[in-house]
Write a protein that holds these residues in place. Structure first.
Motif, PDB file in Angstrom:
ATOM      1  N   MET A 140       0.838  -1.217   0.000  1.00 45.70           N
ATOM      2  CA  MET A 140       0.000   0.000   0.000  1.00 45.70           C
ATOM      3  C   MET A 140       0.866   1.257   0.000  1.00 45.70           C
ATOM      4  O   MET A 140       0.497   2.278  -0.559  1.00 45.70           O
ATOM      5  N   GLY A 141       2.039   1.130   0.646  1.00 49.74           N
ATOM      6  CA  GLY A 141       2.915   2.292   0.748  1.00 49.74           C
ATOM      7  C   GLY A 141       3.851   2.452  -0.434  1.00 49.74           C
ATOM      8  O   GLY A 141       3.993   3.536  -0.977  1.00 49.74           O
ATOM      9  N   PHE A 142       4.478   1.326  -0.874  1.00 52.90           N
ATOM     10  CA  PHE A 142       5.529   1.487  -1.898  1.00 52.90           C
ATOM     11  C   PHE A 142       5.055   1.273  -3.333  1.00 52.90           C
ATOM     12  O   PHE A 142       5.776   1.574  -4.272  1.00 52.90           O
ATOM     13  N   LEU A 143       3.851   0.704  -3.495  1.00 48.50           N
ATOM     14  CA  LEU A 143       3.366   0.494  -4.876  1.00 48.50           C
ATOM     15  C   LEU A 143       1.871   0.833  -4.940  1.00 48.50           C
ATOM     16  O   LEU A 143       1.038  -0.039  -5.224  1.00 48.50           O
ATOM     17  N   PRO A 144       1.521   2.080  -4.674  1.00 44.94           N
ATOM     18  CA  PRO A 144       0.090   2.392  -4.614  1.00 44.94           C
ATOM     19  C   PRO A 144      -0.535   2.528  -6.010  1.00 44.94           C
ATOM     20  O   PRO A 144       0.173   2.720  -6.998  1.00 44.94           O
ATOM     21  N   GLY A 145      -1.857   2.395  -6.043  1.00 45.95           N
ATOM     22  CA  GLY A 145      -2.603   2.735  -7.258  1.00 45.95           C
ATOM     23  C   GLY A 145      -2.822   1.639  -8.267  1.00 45.95           C
ATOM     24  O   GLY A 145      -3.308   1.900  -9.363  1.00 45.95           O
ATOM     25  N   LEU A 146      -2.501   0.359  -7.916  1.00 48.27           N
ATOM     26  CA  LEU A 146      -2.758  -0.722  -8.882  1.00 48.27           C
ATOM     27  C   LEU A 146      -4.254  -1.055  -8.898  1.00 48.27           C
ATOM     28  O   LEU A 146      -4.875  -1.188  -7.840  1.00 48.27           O
ATOM     29  N   GLN A 147      -4.807  -1.206 -10.089  1.00 45.94           N
ATOM     30  CA  GLN A 147      -6.244  -1.494 -10.192  1.00 45.94           C
ATOM     31  C   GLN A 147      -6.528  -2.978  -9.948  1.00 45.94           C
ATOM     32  O   GLN A 147      -7.425  -3.325  -9.184  1.00 45.94           O
ATOM     33  N   ASP A 148      -5.765  -3.844 -10.617  1.00 38.41           N
ATOM     34  CA  ASP A 148      -5.982  -5.287 -10.463  1.00 38.41           C
ATOM     35  C   ASP A 148      -5.106  -5.790  -9.313  1.00 38.41           C
ATOM     36  O   ASP A 148      -3.891  -5.927  -9.446  1.00 38.41           O
ATOM     37  N   SER A 149      -5.754  -6.053  -8.184  1.00 40.50           N
ATOM     38  CA  SER A 149      -4.981  -6.446  -7.004  1.00 40.50           C
ATOM     39  C   SER A 149      -4.298  -7.804  -7.196  1.00 40.50           C
ATOM     40  O   SER A 149      -3.269  -8.076  -6.575  1.00 40.50           O
ATOM     41  N   ASP A 150      -4.858  -8.660  -8.064  1.00 46.20           N
ATOM     42  CA  ASP A 150      -4.233  -9.965  -8.304  1.00 46.20           C
ATOM     43  C   ASP A 150      -2.889  -9.830  -9.028  1.00 46.20           C
ATOM     44  O   ASP A 150      -2.070 -10.751  -9.008  1.00 46.20           O
ATOM     45  N   ALA A 151      -2.693  -8.699  -9.700  1.00 49.00           N
ATOM     46  CA  ALA A 151      -1.433  -8.494 -10.423  1.00 49.00           C
ATOM     47  C   ALA A 151      -0.370  -7.849  -9.539  1.00 49.00           C
ATOM     48  O   ALA A 151       0.739  -7.579  -9.999  1.00 49.00           O
ATOM     49  N   PHE A 152      -0.703  -7.636  -8.267  1.00 42.29           N
ATOM     50  CA  PHE A 152       0.218  -6.915  -7.387  1.00 42.29           C
ATOM     51  C   PHE A 152       1.547  -7.656  -7.178  1.00 42.29           C
ATOM     52  O   PHE A 152       2.623  -7.075  -7.322  1.00 42.29           O
ATOM     53  N   VAL A 153       1.458  -8.942  -6.835  1.00 43.21           N
ATOM     54  CA  VAL A 153       2.692  -9.698  -6.531  1.00 43.21           C
ATOM     55  C   VAL A 153       3.636  -9.758  -7.737  1.00 43.21           C
ATOM     56  O   VAL A 153       4.823  -9.403  -7.611  1.00 43.21           O
ATOM     57  N   PRO A 154       3.145 -10.186  -8.926  1.00 46.32           N
ATOM     58  CA  PRO A 154       4.087 -10.185 -10.065  1.00 46.32           C
ATOM     59  C   PRO A 154       4.616  -8.796 -10.397  1.00 46.32           C
ATOM     60  O   PRO A 154       5.800  -8.654 -10.735  1.00 46.32           O
ATOM     61  N   THR A 155       3.778  -7.772 -10.250  1.00 42.90           N
ATOM     62  CA  THR A 155       4.242  -6.406 -10.536  1.00 42.90           C
ATOM     63  C   THR A 155       5.347  -5.999  -9.566  1.00 42.90           C
ATOM     64  O   THR A 155       6.328  -5.351  -9.956  1.00 42.90           O
ATOM     65  N   MET A 156       5.187  -6.401  -8.307  1.00 46.85           N
ATOM     66  CA  MET A 156       6.217  -6.086  -7.307  1.00 46.85           C
ATOM     67  C   MET A 156       7.556  -6.718  -7.704  1.00 46.85           C
ATOM     68  O   MET A 156       8.600  -6.055  -7.655  1.00 46.85           O
ATOM     69  N   TYR A 157       7.500  -7.977  -8.104  1.00 49.22           N
ATOM     70  CA  TYR A 157       8.741  -8.648  -8.506  1.00 49.22           C
ATOM     71  C   TYR A 157       9.334  -8.018  -9.763  1.00 49.22           C
ATOM     72  O   TYR A 157      10.548  -7.844  -9.864  1.00 49.22           O
ATOM     73  N   VAL A 158       8.478  -7.690 -10.726  1.00 51.27           N
ATOM     74  CA  VAL A 158       8.972  -7.084 -11.970  1.00 51.27           C
ATOM     75  C   VAL A 158       9.690  -5.775 -11.663  1.00 51.27           C
ATOM     76  O   VAL A 158      10.743  -5.475 -12.225  1.00 51.27           O
ATOM     77  N   ASN A 159       9.159  -4.998 -10.725  1.00 55.09           N
ATOM     78  CA  ASN A 159       9.737  -3.690 -10.413  1.00 55.09           C
ATOM     79  C   ASN A 159      10.945  -3.757  -9.495  1.00 55.09           C
ATOM     80  O   ASN A 159      11.852  -2.941  -9.609  1.00 55.09           O
ATOM     81  N   TYR A 160      10.946  -4.691  -8.544  1.00 56.05           N
ATOM     82  CA  TYR A 160      11.977  -4.649  -7.502  1.00 56.05           C
ATOM     83  C   TYR A 160      12.959  -5.820  -7.513  1.00 56.05           C
ATOM     84  O   TYR A 160      14.046  -5.703  -6.952  1.00 56.05           O
ATOM     85  N   LEU A 161      12.570  -6.949  -8.112  1.00 57.49           N
ATOM     86  CA  LEU A 161      13.515  -8.078  -8.182  1.00 57.49           C
ATOM     87  C   LEU A 161      13.249  -8.854  -9.482  1.00 57.49           C
ATOM     88  O   LEU A 161      12.779  -9.992  -9.464  1.00 57.49           O
ATOM     89  N   PRO A 162      13.564  -8.233 -10.619  1.00 52.98           N
ATOM     90  CA  PRO A 162      13.201  -8.855 -11.904  1.00 52.98           C
ATOM     91  C   PRO A 162      13.842 -10.220 -12.132  1.00 52.98           C
ATOM     92  O   PRO A 162      13.262 -11.061 -12.807  1.00 52.98           O
ATOM     93  N   MET A 163      15.014 -10.428 -11.526  1.00 52.17           N
ATOM     94  CA  MET A 163      15.678 -11.719 -11.755  1.00 52.17           C
ATOM     95  C   MET A 163      14.904 -12.887 -11.138  1.00 52.17           C
ATOM     96  O   MET A 163      15.104 -14.048 -11.536  1.00 52.17           O
ATOM     97  N   ALA A 164      14.004 -12.592 -10.179  1.00 45.05           N
ATOM     98  CA  ALA A 164      13.241 -13.673  -9.534  1.00 45.05           C
ATOM     99  C   ALA A 164      11.922 -13.961 -10.252  1.00 45.05           C
ATOM    100  O   ALA A 164      11.194 -14.880  -9.854  1.00 45.05           O
TER     101      ALA A 164
END
Lengths: 219, 477
Positions: free
Chosen positions: B292-316
């Motif tokens: 909620m704090g570091f990645l606000p404003g995503l519409q599709d909450s189910d896409a949150f986890v992959p989006t987090m990895y894409v932005n912060y740890l792409p190698m994983a």
């Protein structure tokens, strides 16, 4: 609220009552007894001051704090002190309503716990092949489970701990729920040591005995 | 990155298929072995399969996303279901296990129909089981498809992801039966359990520390950290539905039959509770709330986890896809086998009786699981079948909740009445159907779920008919 026309009657009545109460206090102190002062709050509040907020309660409230009244047995002290007491009580009642509800529910659970745990063991339900009845340890475990479940529900029911205020950097609701969930996990571990393991050993040894009786033939 | 992802996935699928193939050599040609692994699971296998089957894509993808969207109101049902539900295995599951072992039950309907001595009960319970499995099976495929699409930034479209998952699941479930499922579950549980912990670490890193992250999340959405007590019914409904779903969903119920011994069952309870607390509840909360704090404003909450990895740890990212695949597959395979066992044992066997040979039963089971998989795939690919993972999965647990009253009646009451359980199942199902489809436009106070209202109706009907039937039964006896 009493009508303005009756104010003088009320004041007279209150003065009379006040005298009686003071006399009661003095008599009690004289005989070394704990004095008990009573008054009808609505009358007192109305009589003290026209601007004082009137407080109406369904029944008279009894105060049992002799020092506060005896120390300044003046009528003026009375007038100021009683409305303050009422306000304090009301404020306490509002802020403590959650606590009162917790205590009430807790007492209810306690009664259930005691009655449940003091009962004799139950007979198994129809067709239940389990060789267990419901021993005391299992009951306590179940009771602990129910109590922890209740504690977990406190925030969502609005009874307590439903706040975003930080405790050690973590919101209170989150902290409370985490503590409850940790207790659940701990209960499972405790349950294994105290109940599950013994039950499992009993059942498995019975099973082994039965198998050996029928010549080791696997079911 | 997409090539690496595909390579890792292909390797994983080959490993899983090899395990499934190895499992076929251990299998025997009986329905009991195919559906409940001859009741021979050790505590480790049982614990792992319980954990992997229950903690599906909803735990890995849906749950952090739902935290991200709804905050603490999801923590109550989610934390409760992962930590408190293993205890239900002790209260209810061990009774199911004991009866299953004594009478050779395979499906939930076996136990209930036998207890209430009613063929109609068997049929109704089988239908409820099949209906409960469909939404839960659907969310696994949706989860896999969404993650593949989000993690590869559209390089692998949703349709391909779903189709690949279906193909892999169909092959190894067809080959090995429940034994293959259990063996692969252990691998899959380790896989996505590790990724959950890594996910929490990534979230903490992305938000600049745990306490800083919490502070910024509370600042961003203070209301998400307090319960709205006027709508307390919603989290409470989810709590009841999901916690009871641990036992009532058919594939979980059948796991209670699979324990080799009482010791296996007891140990798996402890393993489930502790593992779920540290690997699922806490990491999910951290990932979702800090988000909620570091990645606000995503519409599709189910896409949150992959989006987090894409932005912060792409190698994983390839491993995230792998873990989602593992989480989805480990649940869908169990559900397919459960559905096929329900069709074989409860719908086909009563019609054919002894004419249905063990190999015939297995054949029916395989055909059923394939048909169901294709059916669910069609729904997952159609636009009207897609939706939020938690919301869809809750529909499945809501349907499964209809089995609660009959089960409690069978395990904890002395009176057994087929008419009571039949009437309660019919009326409960109708109530749920009418409330869900809004044919009955009744507003339930405090936001309680229709499933709770349906269970209340069931309980009243069951108790009323049982009470009226008891004196007659006593007089007759």
């Amino acid at each position: 609220m009493p009508s303005p026309a009756s104010t003088s009657d009320l004041q007279r009545d209150c003065r009379k009552r006040r005298k009686m109460n003071l006399r009661a206090v003095q008599t009690s102190m004289h005989y070394g007894r704990r004095p008990r002062v009573s008054c009808e709050l609505s009358l007192v509040a109305e009589a003290t001051d026209a601007t004082t907020k009137s407080v109406f309660l369904p029944a008279p409230i009894h105060f049992s704090e002799p020092q506060s009244y005896v120390a300044g047995a003046e009528a003026t002290a009375w007038k100021i002190r009683i409305p303050r007491e009422i306000g304090a009580i009301l404020r306490q009642t509002q802020s403590m309503s959650g606590c009162v509800r917790i205590i009430q529910t807790g007492l209810g659970i306690l009664v259930c716990v005691v009655s449940f745990c003091s009962r004799d063991t139950q007979t198994p339900a129809k067709g239940n092949a389990m060789p267990t009845n419901f021993p005391t340890r299992s009951r306590w475990l179940l009771v602990a489970y129910v109590v922890i479940c209740f504690l977990t529900l406190l925030p969502v029911l609005g009874i307590a701990f439903n706040s975003a205020s930080s405790v050690g950097g973590i919101p209170m609701t989150v902290l409370w729920l985490t503590a409850c969930f940790a207790m659940h996990a701990l209960l499972c571990c405790v349950g294994y040591v105290t109940v599950f393991r013994h039950w499992a050993n009993d059942v498995d040894s019975e099973d082994t005995d039965q198998r050996s009786l029928i010549g080791g033939v696997k079911k | 990155m997409t090539a690496i992802t595909i390579l890792i996935l292909a390797t994983y699928v080959v490993i899983v298929l090899a395990i499934g193939f190895a499992a076929t050599k251990k299998s025997s040609d009986t329905a009991e072995d195919y559906f409940v692994a001859s009741r021979s699971l050790s505590w480790f296998h049982l614990g792992a399969t319980l954990f992997a089957t229950w903690m599906s894509t909803f735990a890995f993808i849906g749950s952090p996303g739902f935290y991200y969207k709804n905050g603490v109101s999801w923590y109550l049902p989610h934390g409760f279901l992962v930590v408190a539900s293993p205890f239900l295995l002790w209260l209810i599951g061990r009774r199911i296990w004991a009866r299953g072992r004594a009478h050779g039950y395979i499906t939930p309907a076996d136990l209930l129909a036998d207890h209430y001595s009613s063929g109609l009960t068997r049929f109704l319970v089988a239908i409820v089981c099949l209906l409960a499995l469909v939404p839960y099976c659907l969310v696994q495929l949706i989860g896999v498809g969404k993650v593949l699409e989000a993690a590869t930034v559209g390089a692998i479209p949703y349709t391909w992801g779903v189709t690949a998952a279906v193909a892999a699941i169909a092959i190894y479930t067809y080959l090995g039966g429940i034994r293959a499922v259990v063996w692969t579950d252990a691998v899959q549980a380790i896989c996505f359990g590790l990724l959950m912990v890594v996910g929490a670490a990534v979230a903490i890193y992305a938000s600049g520390g745990l306490l800083t992250g919490i502070e910024s999340a509370v600042d961003a959405q203070p209301d998400s950290f307090v319960f709205d007590t006027s709508k307390a019914g919603s989290p409470l409904s989810l709590l009841v539905m999901w916690t009871c779903g641990y036992i009532l969903l058919p594939h979980m119920w059948q796991r209670a039959y699979m324990a080799s011994s009482a010791k296996s069952l007891s140990r798996s309870i402890v393993m489930g509770a502790v593992l779920a607390f540290f690997v699922i509840a806490i990491p999910s909360l951290i990932i979702g709330c800090l988000g909620m704090g570091f990645l606000p404003g995503l519409q599709d909450s189910d896409a949150f986890v992959p989006t987090m990895y894409v932005n912060y740890l792409p190698m994983a990212v390839p491993f995230v896809v792998l873990a989602t695949f593992a989480a989805g597959m480990s649940t869908v395979d169990s559900q397919l086998l459960s559905a096929s066992s329900v069709v074989t044992q409860d719908l086909v066997r009563p019609l054919f009786g002894d004419k249905l040979t063990p190999s015939g039963a297995r054949k029916v089971g395989r055909i059923t699981s394939t048909c169901l998989l294709v059916f669910v795939m069609v729904i997952a690919l159609s636009p009207w079948g897609q939706g939020n993972i938690i919301v869809l999965a809750s529909k499945g647990t809501g349907i499964a909740l209809l089995l609660l009253v009959p089960l409690l009646g069978a395990l904890f009451t002395k009176e057994g009445d087929g008419s009571a359980v039949t009437a309660s199942l019919i009326l409960g199902s109708l109530t749920l159907l009418m409330l869900e489809t809004r044919v009955l436009s009744l507003s339930i106070p405090y936001g309680f779920h229709p499933a709770i209202a349906a269970v209340a109706v069931q309980a009243i009907v069951f108790l009323a008919i049982s009470a009226s039937a008891s004196p007659k039964a006593q007089a007759a006896s």
